[in-house]
Write an enzyme that holds these catalytic residues in place. Structure first.
Site, PDB file in Angstrom:
ATOM      1  N   LYS A   1       0.849  -1.199   0.000  1.00  0.00           N
ATOM      2  CA  LYS A   1       0.000   0.000   0.000  1.00  0.00           C
ATOM      3  C   LYS A   1       0.884   1.248   0.000  1.00  0.00           C
ATOM      4  O   LYS A   1       0.678   2.169  -0.786  1.00  0.00           O
ATOM      5  CB  LYS A   1      -0.878   0.013   1.236  1.00  0.00           C
ATOM      6  N   ASN A   2       1.920   1.240   0.872  1.00  0.00           N
ATOM      7  CA  ASN A   2       2.709   2.459   1.074  1.00  0.00           C
ATOM      8  C   ASN A   2       3.758   2.694  -0.007  1.00  0.00           C
ATOM      9  O   ASN A   2       4.450   3.701   0.013  1.00  0.00           O
ATOM     10  CB  ASN A   2       3.331   2.462   2.475  1.00  0.00           C
TER      11      ASN A   2
ATOM     12  N   CYS B   1      -6.078  11.646  12.206  1.00  0.00           N
ATOM     13  CA  CYS B   1      -6.774  10.358  12.113  1.00  0.00           C
ATOM     14  C   CYS B   1      -6.645   9.708  13.474  1.00  0.00           C
ATOM     15  O   CYS B   1      -6.221  10.322  14.449  1.00  0.00           O
ATOM     16  CB  CYS B   1      -6.145   9.505  11.007  1.00  0.00           C
TER      17      CYS B   1
ATOM     18  N   ARG C   1      -1.303  14.213  12.708  1.00  0.00           N
ATOM     19  CA  ARG C   1      -0.813  14.098  11.330  1.00  0.00           C
ATOM     20  C   ARG C   1      -0.640  15.482  10.666  1.00  0.00           C
ATOM     21  O   ARG C   1      -1.248  15.788   9.653  1.00  0.00           O
ATOM     22  CB  ARG C   1      -1.714  13.221  10.481  1.00  0.00           C
TER      23      ARG C   1
ATOM     24  N   ASP D   1       4.374   0.795  12.097  1.00  0.00           N
ATOM     25  CA  ASP D   1       3.221   0.056  11.555  1.00  0.00           C
ATOM     26  C   ASP D   1       3.187  -1.400  12.019  1.00  0.00           C
ATOM     27  O   ASP D   1       2.220  -2.101  11.729  1.00  0.00           O
ATOM     28  CB  ASP D   1       3.234   0.097  10.027  1.00  0.00           C
TER      29      ASP D   1
ATOM     30  N   ARG E   1      -8.183  -1.193   4.662  1.00  0.00           N
ATOM     31  CA  ARG E   1      -7.405  -0.085   4.096  1.00  0.00           C
ATOM     32  C   ARG E   1      -6.017  -0.582   3.691  1.00  0.00           C
ATOM     33  O   ARG E   1      -5.424  -0.053   2.756  1.00  0.00           O
ATOM     34  CB  ARG E   1      -7.255   1.050   5.112  1.00  0.00           C
TER      35      ARG E   1
HETATM   36  C1  EPZ Z   1       3.733   7.050   6.207  1.00  0.00           C
HETATM   37  O1  EPZ Z   1       2.879   8.029   6.772  1.00  0.00           O
HETATM   38  C2  EPZ Z   1       2.892   5.787   6.097  1.00  0.00           C
HETATM   39  N1  EPZ Z   1       1.773   6.015   5.197  1.00  0.00           N
HETATM   40  C3  EPZ Z   1       2.384   5.372   7.486  1.00  0.00           C
HETATM   41  O2  EPZ Z   1       1.666   4.148   7.341  1.00  0.00           O
HETATM   42  C4  EPZ Z   1       3.593   5.140   8.379  1.00  0.00           C
HETATM   43  O3  EPZ Z   1       3.145   4.822   9.684  1.00  0.00           O
HETATM   44  C5  EPZ Z   1       4.464   6.397   8.419  1.00  0.00           C
HETATM   45  O4  EPZ Z   1       4.849   6.781   7.072  1.00  0.00           O
HETATM   46  C6  EPZ Z   1       5.733   6.190   9.228  1.00  0.00           C
HETATM   47  O5  EPZ Z   1       6.463   5.129   8.707  1.00  0.00           O
HETATM   48  C7  EPZ Z   1       1.992   5.988   3.854  1.00  0.00           C
HETATM   49  O6  EPZ Z   1       3.108   5.798   3.395  1.00  0.00           O
HETATM   50  C8  EPZ Z   1       0.801   6.179   2.983  1.00  0.00           C
HETATM   51  P1  EPZ Z   1       5.478  10.558   8.432  1.00  0.00           P
HETATM   52  P2  EPZ Z   1       3.356   9.575   6.829  1.00  0.00           P
HETATM   53  O7  EPZ Z   1       5.275  11.814   7.669  1.00  0.00           O
HETATM   54  O8  EPZ Z   1       4.096   9.927   5.599  1.00  0.00           O
HETATM   55  C9  EPZ Z   1       4.947  13.682  11.914  1.00  0.00           C
HETATM   56  C10 EPZ Z   1      -0.053   2.616   7.730  1.00  0.00           C
HETATM   57  O9  EPZ Z   1      -0.530   2.078   8.735  1.00  0.00           O
HETATM   58  N2  EPZ Z   1       4.835  14.665  10.828  1.00  0.00           N
HETATM   59  O10 EPZ Z   1       6.806   9.860   8.361  1.00  0.00           O
HETATM   60  O11 EPZ Z   1       2.196  10.398   7.210  1.00  0.00           O
HETATM   61  C11 EPZ Z   1       3.736  12.757  11.953  1.00  0.00           C
HETATM   62  O12 EPZ Z   1       2.675  13.363  12.685  1.00  0.00           O
HETATM   63  C12 EPZ Z   1       0.281   4.092   7.734  1.00  0.00           C
HETATM   64  O13 EPZ Z   1       0.204   2.030   6.634  1.00  0.00           O
HETATM   65  C13 EPZ Z   1       4.865  16.020  11.147  1.00  0.00           C
HETATM   66  O14 EPZ Z   1       4.986  16.406  12.312  1.00  0.00           O
HETATM   67  O15 EPZ Z   1       4.363   9.502   8.062  1.00  0.00           O
HETATM   68  C14 EPZ Z   1       4.278  11.551  12.663  1.00  0.00           C
HETATM   69  O16 EPZ Z   1       4.287  11.787  14.058  1.00  0.00           O
HETATM   70  C15 EPZ Z   1       0.014   4.726   9.091  1.00  0.00           C
HETATM   71  N3  EPZ Z   1       4.751  16.935  10.142  1.00  0.00           N
HETATM   72  C16 EPZ Z   1       5.729  11.480  12.153  1.00  0.00           C
HETATM   73  O17 EPZ Z   1       6.036  12.793  11.654  1.00  0.00           O
HETATM   74  C17 EPZ Z   1       4.625  16.551   8.821  1.00  0.00           C
HETATM   75  O18 EPZ Z   1       4.550  17.432   7.939  1.00  0.00           O
HETATM   76  C18 EPZ Z   1       5.924  10.474  11.031  1.00  0.00           C
HETATM   77  O19 EPZ Z   1       5.083  10.851   9.966  1.00  0.00           O
HETATM   78  C19 EPZ Z   1       4.584  15.180   8.518  1.00  0.00           C
HETATM   79  C20 EPZ Z   1       4.702  14.246   9.540  1.00  0.00           C
END
Ligand code: EPZ
Length: 419
Positions: free
Chosen positions: A22-23, A116, A121, A305, A397
């Site tokens: 998915k990712n 979410c 997020r 995850d 999902r």
């Molecule tokens: C990706 O989400 C994945 N989703 C998530 O998978 C995964 O948990 C996550 O990376 C971490 O590995 C997809 O790839 C579609 P991040 P993403 O930006 O990109 C904070 C699943 O279950 N942050 O690395 O949203 C954020 O709040 C899903 O498959 C900011 O503060 O993850 C979090 O605490 C869940 N500001 C941390 O960074 C931002 O602008 C990591 O988020 C962006 C993120």
């Protein structure tokens, strides 16, 4: 809404082939609009998040056609730079369409994707990265207006290695004349897959998987056929299912080289993992041992995850395990229901203290997020009696009919319409 009915106590055995990730598929679908040529994802996972991303692309003017497992994206008719609010709220990952839309139209309008179940997020890192490329961004009443007319190659640094923000900036940079250096990037395998996809389209991206990515801008990209990488989280979840039931399974199409953190924790719990040419075999012990401490971190650290799934294993281990969830601020939504099944878990802020118990007992539980829902299903595989997991659509999902995979490995599990 669908529910999963699970009768525990069956050891999982047999073989299963893991589907594509998915990712990986979601950012690749966004990248497909960087050209007006057609792209075909040969084996695109049949997941609700993928369908929702397809709906968003259709809203933007693309033609998206599903033929069995392949998905064709024809961005020729793309004519809209405004992300549809209602659709964007369905999947957070729609935010990484921002880079591609800016590249196509030099402007974009999106709304805040919103939080979410697992956290707020925010998207500040996405916006900071684009601003560092010269995008002018102003927010008005929850709507984000981006002006990309003065975008240019340059240096981008992330305060935190965000997966989505890294992908967004990679896609925003591929057609910018000159060299863009992006530092403190996320190193997840799905980012390496995105780099492969972009380079097959004619881009010149290097460094994915390391802490710095370099993009040499090119003039145009072309459409391709591509198969996204296998899903390491689905693979890890199925290995955990075998582990919690004392089973022995063989998984095919597993990105084993990207799963060492998960393998290491499963081995610490006394599972025997063997890598083969075509996949991985897990042989579970009679009783799982606890792990000392599990800390979720950006890759190559332990993946957030997989936290819920390993926490479920820890509930029946022969001692106490400690978990620290460092990536998301609210990712223990599964613990309340696990405790209702007889587990003994204490949460203090980001730390979970899990005292292993001898048995879990079936109950009616509710999935609150994708991975927490999968963890409740794993607990049900072990529990005495019947477990009913509500809101099973959340599991869909990220898992293609998880109940089919588990049933084929010997679990007593059925999907039903909720009463
Ligand atoms: C990706 O989400 C994945 N989703 C998530 O998978 C995964 O948990 C996550 O990376 C971490 O590995 C997809 O790839 C579609 P991040 P993403 O930006 O990109 C904070 C699943 O279950 N942050 O690395 O949203 C954020 O709040 C899903 O498959 C900011 O503060 O993850 C979090 O605490 C869940 N500001 C941390 O960074 C931002 O602008 C990591 O988020 C962006 C993120």
């Amino acid at each position: 809404m669908d529910v999963l009915h699970i009768r525990g106590g069956r050891r999982l055995t047999g073989e299963w082939t893991v589907h594509t990730a998915k990712n990986a598929a979601l950012p690749i679908m966004a990248a497909a609009v960087l050209t007006s040529d057609r792209t075909v994802l040969e084996d695109c996972p049949l997941l609700s998040d993928v369908s929702h991303m397809g709906e968003i692309l259709t809203h933007l003017g693309c033609r998206v056609t599903r033929n069995g497992r392949s998905l064709e994206i024809d961005p020729q008719g793309m004519n809209n730079h405004e992300m549809p609010d209602a659709l964007a709220k369905k999947i957070r990952s729609s935010i990484f369409l921002l880079g591609p839309i800016l590249t196509r139209f030099h402007k974009a309008t999106v709304t805040f994707p919103g939080g979410c179940e697992i956290g707020l997020r925010p998207i500040d890192l996405h916006l900071s990265g684009l601003r560092q490329l010269g995008v002018e961004i102003h927010e008005e009443g929850g709507v984000i207006h981006c002006d990309g007319r003065h975008m240019q190659a340059g240096c981008v640094h992330f305060d935190y290695p965000s997966v989505g923000a890294t992908e967004n900036v990679m896609m925003a940079a591929v057609l910018l004349r000159g060299k863009t250096v992006i530092s403190n990037v996320a190193r997840e395998p799905e980012i390496v897959d995105l780099q492969h996809f972009l380079n097959r389209m004619g881009a010149r991206v290097s460094g994915a998987g390391s802490h710095t990515i370099v993009v040499e801008g090119v003039r145009r990209l072309h459409g391709i056929s591509y198969t996204p990488m296998p899903d390491r989280i689905v693979a890890g979840t199925l290995l955990a299912a075998a582990a919690i039931t004392g089973g022995k399974i063989h998984l095919k199409n597993v990105p084993a080289n990207d799963m060492y953190a998960v393998f290491s924790k499963l081995r610490e719990m006394d599972c025997v993992l063997t890598q083969h040419e075509d996949g991985v075999t897990l042989h579970a012990p009679e009783r799982l041992r606890p792990f000392e401490r599990l800390q979720t971190q950006p890759h190559p650290g332990f993946p957030t995850d997989m936290q819920a799934q390993l926490l479920a294993l820890a509930t029946v281990a022969s001692g106490t395990s400690i978990l620290v969830e460092n990536v998301f601020e609210n990712r223990y939504g599964h613990v309340g229901d696990l405790n209702r099944m007889g587990a003994d878990v204490l949460i203090n802020d980001r730390t979970a203290v899990v005292k292993g118990v001898g048995e879990l007992y079936g109950a009616r539980v509710t999935a609150r997020d994708l991975r927490g829902g999968a963890a409740l299903a794993l607990a049900g595989l072990r529990a005495v009696g019947e477990t009913i997991v509500e809101q099973a659509h959340l599991i869909d999902r990220g898992y293609e009919h998880l109940e089919e995979a588990l049933a084929s490995l010997g679990a007593e599990i059925q999907r039903k319409q909720s009463e």
